[in-house]
Design a protein around this motif. Sequence first.
Motif, PDB file in Angstrom:
ATOM      1  N   ARG A  99       0.826  -1.208   0.000  1.00 27.18           N
ATOM      2  CA  ARG A  99       0.000   0.000   0.000  1.00 27.18           C
ATOM      3  C   ARG A  99       0.861   1.259   0.000  1.00 27.18           C
ATOM      4  O   ARG A  99       0.366   2.356  -0.228  1.00 27.18           O
ATOM      5  N   HIS A 133      -0.846  -5.816  -4.078  1.00 29.35           N
ATOM      6  CA  HIS A 133      -1.887  -4.799  -3.843  1.00 29.35           C
ATOM      7  C   HIS A 133      -2.198  -4.059  -5.146  1.00 29.35           C
ATOM      8  O   HIS A 133      -3.350  -3.774  -5.450  1.00 29.35           O
ATOM      9  N   ASP A 172     -13.633  -1.302  -2.632  1.00 29.83           N
ATOM     10  CA  ASP A 172     -13.216   0.072  -2.925  1.00 29.83           C
ATOM     11  C   ASP A 172     -12.885   0.167  -4.408  1.00 29.83           C
ATOM     12  O   ASP A 172     -12.910  -0.842  -5.122  1.00 29.83           O
ATOM     13  N   LYS A 195     -15.120   4.149  -1.152  1.00 27.04           N
ATOM     14  CA  LYS A 195     -14.563   4.221   0.197  1.00 27.04           C
ATOM     15  C   LYS A 195     -13.470   5.280   0.253  1.00 27.04           C
ATOM     16  O   LYS A 195     -12.791   5.517  -0.730  1.00 27.04           O
ATOM     17  N   ARG A 197     -10.101   6.540   2.735  1.00 24.93           N
ATOM     18  CA  ARG A 197      -9.274   6.320   3.924  1.00 24.93           C
ATOM     19  C   ARG A 197      -9.086   7.649   4.621  1.00 24.93           C
ATOM     20  O   ARG A 197      -8.807   8.655   3.971  1.00 24.93           O
ATOM     21  N   ASP A 222     -11.834  -8.136  -1.462  1.00 23.96           N
ATOM     22  CA  ASP A 222     -10.706  -7.222  -1.283  1.00 23.96           C
ATOM     23  C   ASP A 222      -9.429  -8.023  -1.516  1.00 23.96           C
ATOM     24  O   ASP A 222      -9.469  -9.257  -1.502  1.00 23.96           O
ATOM     25  N   ASP A 223      -8.298  -7.341  -1.735  1.00 25.39           N
ATOM     26  CA  ASP A 223      -7.059  -8.117  -1.870  1.00 25.39           C
ATOM     27  C   ASP A 223      -6.579  -8.588  -0.504  1.00 25.39           C
ATOM     28  O   ASP A 223      -6.038  -9.674  -0.358  1.00 25.39           O
ATOM     29  N   GLU A 224      -6.786  -7.743   0.529  1.00 16.90           N
ATOM     30  CA  GLU A 224      -6.376  -8.138   1.872  1.00 16.90           C
ATOM     31  C   GLU A 224      -7.347  -7.577   2.898  1.00 16.90           C
ATOM     32  O   GLU A 224      -8.016  -6.570   2.643  1.00 16.90           O
ATOM     33  N   ILE A 225      -7.434  -8.251   4.034  1.00 16.36           N
ATOM     34  CA  ILE A 225      -8.185  -7.687   5.159  1.00 16.36           C
ATOM     35  C   ILE A 225      -7.175  -7.532   6.285  1.00 16.36           C
ATOM     36  O   ILE A 225      -6.543  -8.501   6.712  1.00 16.36           O
ATOM     37  N   ASP A 226      -7.002  -6.294   6.706  1.00 14.93           N
ATOM     38  CA  ASP A 226      -5.956  -5.996   7.691  1.00 14.93           C
ATOM     39  C   ASP A 226      -6.614  -5.841   9.067  1.00 14.93           C
ATOM     40  O   ASP A 226      -6.822  -6.812   9.781  1.00 14.93           O
ATOM     41  N   THR A 227      -7.013  -4.620   9.416  1.00 14.60           N
ATOM     42  CA  THR A 227      -7.666  -4.424  10.718  1.00 14.60           C
ATOM     43  C   THR A 227      -9.135  -4.861  10.672  1.00 14.60           C
ATOM     44  O   THR A 227      -9.781  -4.973  11.714  1.00 14.60           O
ATOM     45  N   GLY A 228      -9.651  -5.030   9.484  1.00 11.21           N
ATOM     46  CA  GLY A 228     -11.069  -5.389   9.336  1.00 11.21           C
ATOM     47  C   GLY A 228     -11.971  -4.167   9.256  1.00 11.21           C
ATOM     48  O   GLY A 228     -13.180  -4.291   9.028  1.00 11.21           O
ATOM     49  N   GLY A 229     -11.384  -2.963   9.417  1.00  7.80           N
ATOM     50  CA  GLY A 229     -12.170  -1.728   9.427  1.00  7.80           C
ATOM     51  C   GLY A 229     -12.973  -1.532   8.140  1.00  7.80           C
ATOM     52  O   GLY A 229     -14.172  -1.234   8.190  1.00  7.80           O
ATOM     53  N   SER A 230     -12.306  -1.723   6.991  1.00  9.12           N
ATOM     54  CA  SER A 230     -13.008  -1.522   5.711  1.00  9.12           C
ATOM     55  C   SER A 230     -14.158  -2.509   5.595  1.00  9.12           C
ATOM     56  O   SER A 230     -15.254  -2.152   5.146  1.00  9.12           O
TER      57      SER A 230
HETATM   58  C1  R5P Z   1      -6.570  -1.081   0.714  1.00  8.39           C
HETATM   59  O1  R5P Z   1      -6.598  -0.372  -0.296  1.00  8.39           O
HETATM   60  C2  R5P Z   1      -6.689  -2.577   0.668  1.00  8.39           C
HETATM   61  O2  R5P Z   1      -7.160  -3.015  -0.574  1.00  8.39           O
HETATM   62  C3  R5P Z   1      -7.608  -3.078   1.761  1.00  8.39           C
HETATM   63  O3  R5P Z   1      -8.892  -2.527   1.568  1.00  8.39           O
HETATM   64  C4  R5P Z   1      -7.103  -2.691   3.119  1.00  8.39           C
HETATM   65  O4  R5P Z   1      -5.792  -3.156   3.290  1.00  8.39           O
HETATM   66  C5  R5P Z   1      -7.975  -3.256   4.220  1.00  8.39           C
HETATM   67  O5  R5P Z   1      -7.522  -2.731   5.407  1.00  8.39           O
HETATM   68  P1  R5P Z   1      -8.411  -2.761   6.717  1.00  8.39           P
HETATM   69  O6  R5P Z   1      -8.879  -4.186   6.905  1.00  8.39           O
HETATM   70  O7  R5P Z   1      -7.449  -2.333   7.802  1.00  8.39           O
HETATM   71  O8  R5P Z   1      -9.522  -1.801   6.569  1.00  8.39           O
END
Ligand code: R5P
Length: 315
Positions: A99, A133, A172, A195, A197, A222-230
């Motif tokens: 990112r 990403h 997004d 969406k 940020r 999504d490509d990844e789920i990090d904190t889960g916030g999105s």
């Molecule tokens: C961001 O552009 C990525 O595609 C994911 O949406 C992001 O990494 C998800 O992050 P989080 O789970 O913290 O919201």
Amino acid sequence: MANFEELRVFSGNAHQTLARSICEYLGISVGEADVFKFANDNTFVQFKENVRQRDIFLVQPFSYPVNENIMELLIMIDAAKRASAGRITAVIPYFAYGRTDKKDQPRVPITARLIADLISTAGADRVLTIDLHAGQIQGFFDVPVDELTALPILARYIKDKALVDPVVVGVDLGAIKRARDLAQRLGVPLAIIEKRRVGNEDRTETLNVIGDVEGKIAIALDDEIDTGGSLLSTIETLERQGVTEVYACCTHGVLSGSAKEKLAHSTLKELIITDTLPLNNGAKSARITVLSVAPLLGEAIHRIHGGMSVGSMFQ
Ligand code: R5P
């Protein structure tokens, strides 16, 4: 004639289970190596078998602790180079810092580029990765990059569920291309979440849903789920728009901090991820399904070693 011989796969400490599964697919044992830290926090690497002229694949996703795992890979590459390996491929199923791929604020780094430079400077001849990403990150490397996608694996699993009236939702604008690909594979309609940020904290704001989702089962991609916030704000928004259920899928389940707990307390029906990363904080929750990318990586390694097409795996 190739200037390398036998194929060998080695693992750092980031994800030994995945390295073992890749080797099972290939029908070989994991290469023997010591990779550990001294009391003074310095990393030590020693290959315990001959690697001279071998075709070496080093498996190391950039999982938590990210910076340590990056450093470990760099040191492994250096050790392999100095041991006269014939060819070194860095197998990075999850490329962290993806990112940070542009200068979108004053005085910030492009860390994805820095890491790419470090990998080739250390001596890697190739990189094998999954769902970067942004595809353009391939161009940050001075060495060939094979980028695989886990979408067919996710699509096959979702198709088997035979959901009634589903819609794929890109969480997004960056997810549009992948979401369209998934929707096409499943033969279902597509919607997109707009969406934003907010600042540099892990906070996102969902603005709008583009497309018809009312009365449907949403499959958020999504490509990844990090904190889960999105994902949490996506679920809320979709429910406000009248979806009946929300499933979510992504390639990389980063699931940092308390993401798993937060998602467990949400109305999310199921989270489908792959094993590019070890599952954060151990035990998996009942609503998380983990699909393996080991056969995908194993097949790609087999083809790279044999000089066969990797692209044709996806045709
Ligand atoms: C961001 O552009 C990525 O595609 C994911 O949406 C992001 O990494 C998800 O992050 P989080 O789970 O913290 O919201």
